[in-house]
Enzyme design. Structure first.
Site, PDB file in Angstrom:
ATOM      1  CD  GLN A  85      -1.692  -2.026   1.822  1.00 47.37           C
ATOM      2  OE1 GLN A  85      -0.471  -2.765   2.028  1.00 47.37           O
ATOM      3  NE2 GLN A  85      -2.011  -3.117   2.350  1.00 47.37           N
ATOM      4  CD  GLN A 112      -1.440  -3.203  -2.369  1.00 42.84           C
ATOM      5  OE1 GLN A 112      -0.558  -3.670  -2.117  1.00 42.84           O
ATOM      6  NE2 GLN A 112      -2.851  -3.488  -1.795  1.00 42.84           N
ATOM      7  CG  ASP A 113      -4.095   0.736  -1.791  1.00 43.06           C
ATOM      8  OD1 ASP A 113      -4.178   0.398  -2.494  1.00 43.06           O
ATOM      9  OD2 ASP A 113      -3.688   0.664  -0.352  1.00 43.06           O
ATOM     10  CG  ASP A 128      -7.499  -3.579  -4.620  1.00 41.19           C
ATOM     11  OD1 ASP A 128      -8.286  -4.325  -5.339  1.00 41.19           O
ATOM     12  OD2 ASP A 128      -7.498  -4.473  -2.905  1.00 41.19           O
ATOM     13  NE  ARG A 163      -8.868  -6.574  -4.244  1.00 41.38           N
ATOM     14  CZ  ARG A 163      -8.674  -7.334  -3.811  1.00 41.38           C
ATOM     15  NH1 ARG A 163      -8.305  -8.794  -3.647  1.00 41.38           N
ATOM     16  NH2 ARG A 163      -7.401  -6.424  -3.196  1.00 41.38           N
TER      17      ARG A 163
END
Length: 599
Positions: free
Chosen positions: A392, A414-415, A436, A505
């Site tokens: 993250q 990510q993020d 994500d 998701r």
């Protein structure tokens, strides 16, 4: 990467299954908790009356019937009745009075969570970073609740004057700030049982407050006409017996009408962008020393900050250069604006990450943090260079209401983009990442944007564009993409069989992601959407939908059963930027183009 939620903590987070409580059962439970014989008689009479049996009609009984009707709109009627019961002798039956009582109780609940966190045994150890996040987010939650209460008090009993969209935005944000605290404690292995017990109760109080405001906005002052509302996800197939759990987001393995746009049809995109070029600046930041400051944060530190929603726009012009610093636009820095020299020229960068930076949390890792309402960002690149092994690692977090971004690039793995909370608008920009990489729980609209998935560095890893974080059906939150392109890098497209890519998701139980006539490239998996770590979590309660998507990745024949193809334009319209974020009320003032309707 394995989930951080270990076996010792997971059972604490399960919660009880959400189900409708019949009237008779919860009256019996209330009776058990009432101390005096007189109260027991009154409550039993109310129970009999509500079941169609003869009852004694008293002022107290009438009040209890009103409470029953009011609490019927919530997901937690027992908690609601316990909140209102002390007021039954005061004959409080006006909806605005009951709403204030419920909001005040929610505020007290957040204070109780804060007290529990401050009593945390791990504050001097591994739990400290999570506790630090909680101190900030819980105070922000309380501020939103208190501001809502003040608004209701000032407007009095004239419900027709209540700014319901603002109230729902504030309460949705208050709930998300509370959730963010719990997420941070989980992330830092600092969630203790006494905090879990308190947080469950507070979540119910917050949910009830939001349900009251929603019902008041729909049904008005006649409490007996209030009905249970399904909220913004009324179109989804909801699961009756749903048990929320806590998820830690980790690596995933195995042409519109011209008249509806703010700018005239004859104005080219370059002409639109040039409108910002001559905007007077209050201060200039330049790495080469040609401006007043060499650091962006120094410019913010010395700027006037009134905290007023009506504050004059404060423009910080940031010249070309790489600014390696964490930039924070604080809450009292209202109506600030960053104007860069162009994407790829003015670059804000950082490398904080959960995986590489000791004591770091997702919430604190962003290179650019925007908390001041009314912020505008234009012609800048914001990136996080921690890399995929940093896990993250946020490029930008937005925790500000009515924040808008135009002609920007947000780049990470990510993020990348944390659309944390409040109303946000993104236009003609690019977001890049892997897992994500657009996530959070704001009311967020993207128009004409390019969303680019990268090739993951780990074999078997899967990409997901979004992980939306809606935790309560009543929250006015979600992700809306209109006329956007979901693309991939050439490296990803060349290896699409090895590295699968999905639209999104369900990070939280009511995750909401809606595409409105978007262009989907060929690398997107035909199933479209990915379950949460192969589980059935949120599949029946989330809302993943497409309306007239097109392109080589838009073949819906193999879409997962729990996603939806919207065929009714009126349903799709609910997620258009104007009704979804009230963009027509605040985006035009930013001079950023806004498409006001569906094609």
């Amino acid at each position: 990467m394995a989930a951080r939620l270990d076996g010792a903590i997971a059972p604490l987070l399960g919660g009880s299954a959400r189900s409708e409580v019949d009237v008779q059962r919860y009256w019996v439970r209330i009776v058990v908790g009432v101390a005096t014989v007189v109260s027991v008689i009154v409550l039993l009479a109310a129970s009999n009356s509500l079941q169609g049996k003869p009852g004694i009609i008293t002022p107290q009984l009438a009040g209890l019937q009103v409470f029953d009707a009011a609490c019927g709109v919530t997901f937690h009627p027992e908690t609601c009745m316990k909140t209102l019961l002390p007021y039954h002798r005061a004959h409080s039956s006006k909806p605005e009075e009951l709403t204030r009582i419920v909001l005040s109780s929610a505020s007290e609940g957040v204070r109780n969570t804060l007290t529990a966190v401050r009593a945390h045994k791990g504050n001097n150890g591994i739990g400290f970073p999570g506790s630090r996040v909680c101190q900030q987010t819980l105070m922000s939650s309380i501020e939103q609740l208190e501001a809502s209460l003040e608004m209701l008090s000032e407007l009095g009993s004239d419900v027709s004057q209540y700014p319901f969209e603002t109230l729902k935005t504030r309460l949705s944000a208050a709930m998300e700030f509370h959730t963010t605290c719990i997420d941070a404690l989980v992330e830092t292995s600092a969630l203790e049982s006494h905090i879990v017990e308190t947080k469950h109760h507070t979540e119910e109080l917050l949910s009830n407050a939001l349900a009251f405001v929603e019902a008041l906005s729909i049904y008005g002052s006649n409490l007996l006409s209030w009905k249970h509302s399904k909220g913004a996800n009324a179109d989804s197939n909801l699961e009756d017996n749903f048990t929320p759990i806590q998820n830690s987001r980790v690596f995933v393995t195995s042409s519109e009408a011209e008249s509806s746009t703010s700018y005239p049809s004859w104005m080219s995109s370059e002409q639109q962008k040039s409108l910002f070029a001559d905007l007077p600046s209050d201060v200039v930041v330049a790495k080469d020393g040609s401006g007043k400051y060499k650091s962006i944060q120094s410019a913010i530190k010395h700027a006037r900050k009134s905290g007023s929603a009506t504050a004059k726009r404060y423009v910080i012009r940031i010249k070309a250069g790489v600014y390696n610093e964490q930039v924070i636009v604080p809450q009292n820095a209202t109506n600030f604006m960053f104007i860069g020299d162009g994407v790829g020229k003015t670059i804000l960068t950082g490398d904080k990450s959960v995986g590489k930076t000791p004591g770091m949390t997702t919430f604190l890792s962003a290179s650019l943090i925007v908390e001041g309402p009314g912020f505008i960002g234009k012609a800048i690149t914001v990136r996080n260079t921690a890399g995929a092994d940093g896990f993250q690692a946020v490029a930008m977090r937005v925790s500000a209401d009515m924040a808008a971004f135009y002609d920007c690039v947000f780049d990470g793995f990510q993020d990348t983009l944390y659309t944390h909370t409040f109303r946000q608008y993104y236009r003609d920009l690019t977001v890049m990442g892997t897992v994500d990489f657009i996530f959070g729980n704001g009311a967020v609209a993207f128009q004409n944007c390019t969303i680019i998935a990268k090739k993951p560095p780990l074999v078997g890893q899967q990409n997901t564009y979004t992980a939306q974080g809606k935790t309560d059906l009543g929250q006015a939150t979600g992700l809306s993409f209109q006329s956007c392109t979901f693309d991939g890098t050439p490296e990803l497209k060349a290896n699409k069989a090895t590295f699968k890519t999905y639209l999104g998701r369900p990070w939280k139980p009511y995750s909401t992601h809606v595409n409105l006539k978007c262009n989907l490239m060929e690398h997107i998996d035909p199933e479209g959407w990915l379950p949460w770590n192969t589980s059935d979590y949120g599949l029946k309660t989330s809302f993943f939908a497409e309306w007239q998507d097109f392109g080589p990745g838009a073949n819906t024949a193999k879409r997962v059963w729990w996603s939806k193809q919207i065929t009714d334009k009126s349903v799709a319209q609910k997620y258009q930027a104007v009704p979804f974020t009230q963009a027509d009320k605040w985006v035009p003032a930013t001079s950023i183009p806004l498409t006001r309707d569906l094609p």
